[in-house]
Design a protein around this motif. Structure first.
Motif, PDB file in Angstrom:
ATOM      1  N   ARG A  86      -9.769  85.156 -10.546  1.00  0.00           N
ATOM      2  CA  ARG A  86     -10.897  84.516  -9.889  1.00  0.00           C
ATOM      3  C   ARG A  86     -12.214  85.176 -10.278  1.00  0.00           C
ATOM      4  N   TYR A 111       3.913  78.393  -0.544  1.00  0.00           N
ATOM      5  CA  TYR A 111       3.381  77.995  -1.849  1.00  0.00           C
ATOM      6  C   TYR A 111       1.864  77.809  -1.787  1.00  0.00           C
ATOM      7  N   THR A 112       1.392  77.134  -0.732  1.00  0.00           N
ATOM      8  CA  THR A 112      -0.045  76.907  -0.557  1.00  0.00           C
ATOM      9  C   THR A 112      -0.779  78.239  -0.439  1.00  0.00           C
ATOM     10  N   TYR A 113      -0.220  79.174   0.325  1.00  0.00           N
ATOM     11  CA  TYR A 113      -0.824  80.497   0.494  1.00  0.00           C
ATOM     12  C   TYR A 113      -0.865  81.251  -0.838  1.00  0.00           C
ATOM     13  N   ARG A 114       0.244  81.258  -1.541  1.00  0.00           N
ATOM     14  CA  ARG A 114       0.327  82.030  -2.790  1.00  0.00           C
ATOM     15  C   ARG A 114      -0.521  81.450  -3.916  1.00  0.00           C
ATOM     16  N   THR A 115      -0.811  80.171  -3.869  1.00  0.00           N
ATOM     17  CA  THR A 115      -1.610  79.556  -4.930  1.00  0.00           C
ATOM     18  C   THR A 115      -3.058  79.341  -4.502  1.00  0.00           C
ATOM     19  N   SER A 116      -3.425  79.880  -3.344  1.00  0.00           N
ATOM     20  CA  SER A 116      -4.795  79.751  -2.851  1.00  0.00           C
ATOM     21  C   SER A 116      -5.779  80.382  -3.832  1.00  0.00           C
ATOM     22  N   TRP A 117      -6.960  79.789  -3.993  1.00  0.00           N
ATOM     23  CA  TRP A 117      -7.971  80.337  -4.894  1.00  0.00           C
ATOM     24  C   TRP A 117      -8.421  81.721  -4.442  1.00  0.00           C
ATOM     25  N   MET A 118      -8.247  82.038  -3.155  1.00  0.00           N
ATOM     26  CA  MET A 118      -8.646  83.351  -2.643  1.00  0.00           C
ATOM     27  C   MET A 118      -7.765  84.472  -3.194  1.00  0.00           C
ATOM     28  N   GLU A 135       4.176  75.896   2.962  1.00  0.00           N
ATOM     29  CA  GLU A 135       3.130  76.787   3.494  1.00  0.00           C
ATOM     30  C   GLU A 135       3.001  78.047   2.638  1.00  0.00           C
ATOM     31  N   ARG A 150      -6.086  84.373  -6.253  1.00  0.00           N
ATOM     32  CA  ARG A 150      -5.913  84.364  -7.701  1.00  0.00           C
ATOM     33  C   ARG A 150      -6.604  85.560  -8.324  1.00  0.00           C
TER      34      ARG A 150
END
Length: 69
Positions: A21, A9-16, A7, A18
């Protein structure tokens, strides 16, 4: 060492989240954020609550924006 949960990892690598971006300008590639253009009625239904009035267990004012002043 510390391991990251799926969870997290998914949060930290979210496109939001980056930082690359948005395209940047200049030597430091700092993103340019356009000034907000307010339109009549944008804030007519705005509900605020003070940061000092918020509590994790309070479910009464989830439709409000938190202010810090």
């Amino acid at each position: 060492g510390l391991s990251m949960t799926e969870e997290n990892y998914t949060y930290r690598t979210s496109w939001m989240l980056r930082r690359n971006r948005f395209p940047g300008k200049g030597k430091l590639k700092i993103p340019i954020i356009p000034k907000f253009q307010e339109k009549p009625g944008d804030f007519d239904d705005l509900l605020l609550t003070g940061f000092d009035k918020t509590h994790l267990e309070d479910q009464n004012h989830l439709d409000r924006m938190v202010k810090f002043f």
